[in-house]
Design an enzyme around this catalytic site. Structure first.
Site, mmCIF file in Angstrom:
data_model
loop_
_atom_site.group_PDB
_atom_site.id
_atom_site.type_symbol
_atom_site.label_atom_id
_atom_site.label_comp_id
_atom_site.label_asym_id
_atom_site.label_seq_id
_atom_site.Cartn_x
_atom_site.Cartn_y
_atom_site.Cartn_z
ATOM 1 N N GLN A 49 -2.229 -5.661 -12.421
ATOM 2 C CA GLN A 49 -2.403 -4.218 -12.254
ATOM 3 C C GLN A 49 -3.788 -3.915 -11.685
ATOM 4 O OE1 GLN A 49 0.045 -1.929 -12.716
ATOM 5 N NE2 GLN A 49 -1.303 -0.322 -11.981
ATOM 6 N N ASP A 84 4.616 -7.628 -6.120
ATOM 7 C CA ASP A 84 3.896 -6.462 -5.580
ATOM 8 C C ASP A 84 3.748 -6.551 -4.056
ATOM 9 O OD1 ASP A 84 3.155 -4.315 -7.188
ATOM 10 O OD2 ASP A 84 1.453 -5.376 -8.073
ATOM 11 N N LYS A 102 6.349 0.193 -16.412
ATOM 12 C CA LYS A 102 7.012 -0.980 -15.825
ATOM 13 C C LYS A 102 7.719 -1.792 -16.910
ATOM 14 C CE LYS A 102 3.614 -0.855 -12.117
ATOM 15 N NZ LYS A 102 2.428 -1.419 -11.444
HETATM 16 N N1 GUN Z 1 -2.347 0.186 -8.799
HETATM 17 C C1 GUN Z 1 -1.881 1.252 -8.107
HETATM 18 N N2 GUN Z 1 -0.700 0.958 -7.539
HETATM 19 C C2 GUN Z 1 -0.406 -0.309 -7.878
HETATM 20 C C3 GUN Z 1 0.699 -1.167 -7.602
HETATM 21 O O1 GUN Z 1 1.652 -0.842 -6.891
HETATM 22 N N3 GUN Z 1 0.626 -2.409 -8.161
HETATM 23 C C4 GUN Z 1 -0.412 -2.809 -8.920
HETATM 24 N N4 GUN Z 1 -0.387 -4.043 -9.398
HETATM 25 N N5 GUN Z 1 -1.448 -2.042 -9.196
HETATM 26 C C5 GUN Z 1 -1.435 -0.788 -8.673
#
Ligand code: GUN
Length: 293
Positions: free
Chosen positions: A97, A120, A53
């Protein structure tokens, strides 16, 4: 003939559009988009995802900030870290995350994120707006899948979509987006889960099959209808003696045997993963642009 749904190439096209949008913002004297990410602990997969990211931000010209905390951070200290990003005017959007350590109440943390910075789309305000088809931040993985179908010109109208998995971050929002009155959308949707009986009876009726269960090669050729569109959300690490690391990533779908039956199929890696990142970047630009007015 099977066609590959190339998430990597599609994500690069989206990144090119985002780069142009950032350039246009800068030329107009507007703010550079800024994404922050909170990473708790040392989960290697989480660290890798957050790294992807941050790198994507650099490619499209966004600012990024990685906020790291040890696995033993208290709930209250983590909530403080979230509130600090809520209050930081330079940050347009941020993510926490997942997964978080067991002693942390995930839901309390996600609910502490300001909905206008919740890129998100995990806050109940955004989840509720999504369910009502109101403007909001859409969760990055299902948003990326819808973009991939759209940009490949795959017609979803009236099709039967079967989703394997009912998680809050993939299966459930995927079902909502595919059944929307729109394009892509207007699917008849079946959501299968761990208690579903006669699973293969459902999957064999799918025109569009989305596998999001986290079990390597769970979807076998006998479970798939001839001509289906298969979307593989799985990222599973399996042993592979031919690799230097001794392992490799693979999806929820037995690609080699399933692909010949499909009209379209996503590879792993290079399918849904890059689209998830591109969608998070789109959401970050959206968060930034919403503040211009
Ligand atoms: N863990 C697995 N997928 C995601 C996601 O799309 N966002 C976040 N923050 N954590 C994750």
């Amino acid at each position: 003939m099977t066609q590959i749904l190339d998430g990597k190439a599609t994500s690069l096209a989206i990144e090119a559009e985002l780069t142009q949008a950032v350039d246009a913002r800068m030329a107009s004297g507007l703010k550079r988009p800024h994404l922050a990410a909170i990473l708790v602990g040392d989960n290697p997969a989480s660290r890798a995802y957050v790294g992807h990211k941050v790198k994507a931000c650099a490619r499209v010209g966004f600012e990024s900030t990685l906020v790291e905390h040890p696995a033993d951070i208290t709930q209250e200290a983590l909530l403080d870290a979230v509130r600090a990003l809520n209050d930081d005017a330079s940050v347009d959007g941020f993510i926490v995350q997942l997964p978080l350590p067991d002693h942390i109440d995930d839901q309390a943390v996600l609910e502490a994120v300001h909905p206008e910075k919740d890129v998100d789309g995990f806050h109940p305000v955004n989840a509720g707006k999504m369910a009502l088809d109101l403007p909001c931040f859409l969760p990055a993985t299902p948003k990326g899948i819808v973009s991939l179908l759209d940009r490949a010109g795959i017609d979803t109208q009236g099709k039967h979509a079967v989703i394997l998995g009912r998680s809050s971050i993939v299966g459930t929002p995927m079902a909502l987006l595919l059944r929307r009155n729109g394009a892509p959308g207007n699917c008849t949707v079946t959501v299968c889960h761990s208690r579903t009986q006669d699973l293969a009876e459902h999957t064999r009726r799918a025109d569009i099959l989305v596998a999001a269960i986290g079990r390597a090669h769970f979807v076998t050729a006998d479970m798939v209808k001839e001509g289906a569109v298969v979307i593989d959300v799985g990222i599973n690490r399996i042993a592979d003696a031919t690799k230097k690391s001794g392992s490799r990533l693979t999806g929820d779908v037995d690609f080699d045997h399933v692909a010949p039956k499909c009209s379209w199929i996503t590879p792993v890696p290079g399918g849904v993963g890059p689209m998830t990142i591109a969608s998070l970047m789109e959401n970050t630009l959206q968060a930034c642009a919403q503040k211009d007015a």
